[in-house]
Design a protein around this motif. Structure first.
Motif, short mmCIF file in Angstrom:
data_model
loop_
_atom_site.label_atom_id
_atom_site.label_comp_id
_atom_site.label_asym_id
_atom_site.label_seq_id
_atom_site.Cartn_x
_atom_site.Cartn_y
_atom_site.Cartn_z
N LYS A 263 5.97 -4.87 8.41
CA LYS A 263 4.40 -4.72 7.99
C LYS A 263 4.14 -2.97 7.93
N VAL A 264 3.97 -2.35 6.70
CA VAL A 264 3.90 -1.58 6.22
C VAL A 264 1.92 -0.87 6.59
N THR A 265 1.28 -0.19 6.34
CA THR A 265 -0.49 0.28 6.22
C THR A 265 -0.26 0.37 4.70
N ASP A 266 -1.62 0.58 4.29
CA ASP A 266 -2.27 1.17 2.89
C ASP A 266 -2.00 3.23 3.40
N GLU A 267 -2.20 3.50 4.29
CA GLU A 267 -1.54 4.78 4.18
C GLU A 267 -0.42 5.02 4.46
N ILE A 270 1.13 5.03 0.67
CA ILE A 270 0.43 5.94 -0.17
C ILE A 270 1.11 7.76 0.31
N GLU A 271 1.46 7.54 1.93
CA GLU A 271 2.31 8.59 2.04
C GLU A 271 3.38 8.59 1.76
N ALA A 272 4.16 7.27 1.37
CA ALA A 272 5.17 7.05 0.98
C ALA A 272 5.06 7.23 -1.11
N TYR A 273 4.15 6.95 -1.70
CA TYR A 273 4.06 7.27 -2.38
C TYR A 273 4.08 8.15 -2.83
N LYS A 274 3.22 9.23 -2.65
CA LYS A 274 3.35 11.06 -2.75
C LYS A 274 4.40 11.52 -2.03
N PRO A 286 2.22 1.78 -6.35
CA PRO A 286 2.55 1.22 -4.63
C PRO A 286 2.82 0.81 -3.79
N ALA A 287 2.92 -0.68 -5.03
CA ALA A 287 4.21 -1.93 -4.12
C ALA A 287 5.82 -1.26 -3.63
N SER A 288 5.80 -0.29 -5.13
CA SER A 288 7.13 -0.39 -4.50
C SER A 288 7.78 0.28 -3.12
N ALA A 289 6.83 1.69 -3.14
CA ALA A 289 6.33 2.33 -2.18
C ALA A 289 7.23 1.91 -1.32
N THR A 290 6.36 0.30 -0.50
CA THR A 290 6.16 0.38 0.13
C THR A 290 7.95 0.09 1.05
N SER A 291 8.92 -0.03 0.32
CA SER A 291 9.93 -0.22 0.95
C SER A 291 10.74 0.91 1.41
N VAL A 292 9.88 2.48 0.56
CA VAL A 292 10.26 3.79 1.37
C VAL A 292 9.46 3.45 2.76
N ALA A 293 8.15 3.62 2.11
CA ALA A 293 7.52 3.73 3.56
C ALA A 293 8.05 2.94 5.13
#
Ligand code: F0G
Length: 354
Positions: A263-267, A270-274, A286-293
Motif C-alpha cells: 500500500k501507498v499513502t494518499d500523500e 499525490i507526490e507521484a501525481y505531481k 490520482p489512482a493511476s499515480a499509485t503504480s509510480v508511487a
C-alpha cells in the motif's frame, strides 16, 4: 483498428461476433528517465499511457469485448457498478451499439469528468447512498434476476479484452518487462495482465514472465491487510474499494510471479501525481499515480538492487490507468491557483518574474 481486430486470435470471438469498437488500445509506452533515476542504476522505467484510450481509461480494452459479446448474445441492456471509469466506458460502448446502459455509483464519490461522461453518453445513472462494494452487490443481483448483462470485471470478457495490454507491452519491448507495476482496486486489471503474459508465454511470444507489483491506497487496502475494509477511504476515488471481486486472482498473480501487493499513502500518491505531471509531462488521475508511487517507495526501501553491473538493463512498466482530466478538482485542490493581476504588461511581467 481496435484490440479485438488486432488480437483476435487470442480472444473468444468468431466471424459472427459484431465488433463494437472505438479503436481502443495501441496506447503509448513512453520512457520516463526522471523516474528511473529514482529507482537506481541499470533500470528503465516505461509508462503505459492508458488514459489515451477513447474514454480516457484502460477500461475500454475490456469494454469492447464485453459489449461485443453482449450484443452477439442478443442483450439490449448492460449494467455496471463503478467508481467512475467503468461507467464512462460502458456508457460509450453502449451508445455505440445503441443498447441501454444502467450505472450504479456511490453518491458523491465519483470524479466529475467520469460522471459527465456517463451522463452525456446517455446512461441511466443511479447514485446510491453507499459505497462501490454495495453497488457491486446490487448489480450482481440485478443481472441475475433481470435481462441486463453485467459488464463489471467479474464478466470474463472484460478480462479477455484487458489482457491485450500485456500483448502490446511485449510487442513494443520485444520481451516481457522485468517488473510490471499497477494500481489494484477491484483487481480485474492485475488479473487480466497476468493472464495476458502467461498466454503470450504459452504461445512462445515471450520467454519469461514479469514480477507483478500491485499497489493499493492505504485507506483502501483489503488485500494487503487481509480483511474486507467496510469504509474504504482515499483521495484516489477510482480505487476506493474495500472488497475486490478478483481478490483471489490478484493474490495468485502476486504469488505465481514472485511479486507483491503493498500500500501507498494518499500523500505518496499525490507526490507521484505531481512528479509525473511536473517532471515527466504526463497528467494522470490520482489512482493511476499509485503504480509510480509504489515503485518509488519500494526503491527507497532498497527493493531494487543495483543493476549496473548486469549485462542487461531491467525494464519496469507502470500502468497509468486513467487520464488526469477525469478529475480536475483534485489537481486544482492540490496546487496554487493562478494569480490575478491587472490587464497591464508591466504587472504581468512583474508577476512572471522576468
Ligand atoms: N485505475 C483506475 C483509473 C481505475 O478506474 C481503476 C478501477 C483501477 C485503477 C483499478 O483497477 O479495479 O481492475 O483493480 N476502476 C473501476 C471503475 C473499479 O469502476 O471504474 P481494477
Amino acid at each position: 483498428m481496435g484490440v479485438i481486430e488486432r488480437y483476435k486470435r487470442y480472444l473468444p470471438v468468431t466471424g459472427k461476433t459484431p465488433i463494437i469498437t472505438l479503436e481502443e488500445g495501441d496506447t503509448p509506452l513512453i520512457k520516463a528517465d526522471p523516474i528511473a533515476e529514482k529507482i537506481g542504476p541499470g533500470y528503465d522505467v516505461w509508462l503505459k499511457c492508458e488514459g489515451l484510450n477513447p474514454t480516457g481509461s484502460f477500461k475500454d480494452r475490456g469494454m469492447t469485448m464485453a459489449v461485443s459479446k453482449a450484443v452477439e448474445e442478443g442483450a439490449n441492456a448492460v449494467v455496471c457498478a463503478s467508481t467512475g471509469n467503468t461507467s464512462a466506458s460502458a456508457a460509450a460502448y453502449a451508445a455505440r451499439s445503441n443498447i441501454k446502459c444502467i450505472v450504479i455509483i456511490p453518491e458523491g464519490a465519483i470524479a466529475l469528468g467520469k460522471l459527465a461522461q456517463a451522463l452525456i453518453h446517455g446512461a441511466k445513472v443511479i447514485a446510491i447512498r453507499g459505497n462501490f462494494d454495495q453497488a457491486l452487490e446490487i448489480v450482481r443481483e440485478m443481472s441475475e434476476k433481470y435481462p441486463v448483462t453485467l459488464v463489471n470485471s467479474v464478466n470474463p470478457y472484460r478480462i479477455e479484452g484487458q489482457k491485450t495490454g500485456s500483448f502490446e507491452i511485449c510487442d513494443k519491448l520485444g520481451h516481457a518487462p522485468f517488473y510490471h507495476a499497477l494500481p489494484v482496486g477491484n483487481a480485474g486489471n492485475i488479473t487480466a495482465y497476468w493472464k495476458g503474459y502467461k498466454e503470450y508465454k504459452e504461445k512462445g511470444n515471450i520467454c519469461r514472465l514479469p514480477v507483478m507489483l500491485g499497489f493499493q491506497a492505504a485507506g483502501s487496502a483489503p488485500i494487503v491487510e487481509k480483511r474486507v475494509i467496510k469504509d474504504p477511504e482515499t483521495i484516489a476515488t477510482a480505487i476506493k474499494i474495500g472488497n475486490p471481486a478478483s481478490w483471489e486472482q490478484a493474490e495468485n498473480a502476486r504469488d505465481e510471479s514472485g511479486g507483491l501487493i503493498e500500500k501507498v499513502t494518499d500523500e505518496e500518491i499525490i507526490e507521484a501525481y505531481k512528479f509525473l505531471a511536473e517532471r515527466v509531462g504526463v497528467f494522470v488521475e490520482p489512482a493511476s499515480a499509485t503504480s509510480v508511487a509504489g515503485i518509488m517507495k519500494k526503491a527507497q526501501d532498497g527493493y531494487f538492487p543495483d543493476n549496473s553491473r548486469e549485462r542487461k538493463r531491467k525494464d519496469i512498466v507502470c500502468i497509468l490507468t486513467g487520464h488526469g482530466l477525469k478529475d480536475p478538482d483534485r489537481a486544482i485542490k492540490c496546487l496554487e491557483h493562478p494569480v490575478v493581476v491587472n490587464a497591464d504588461i508591466d504587472d504581468v511581467i512583474k508577476e512572471a518574474g522576468l
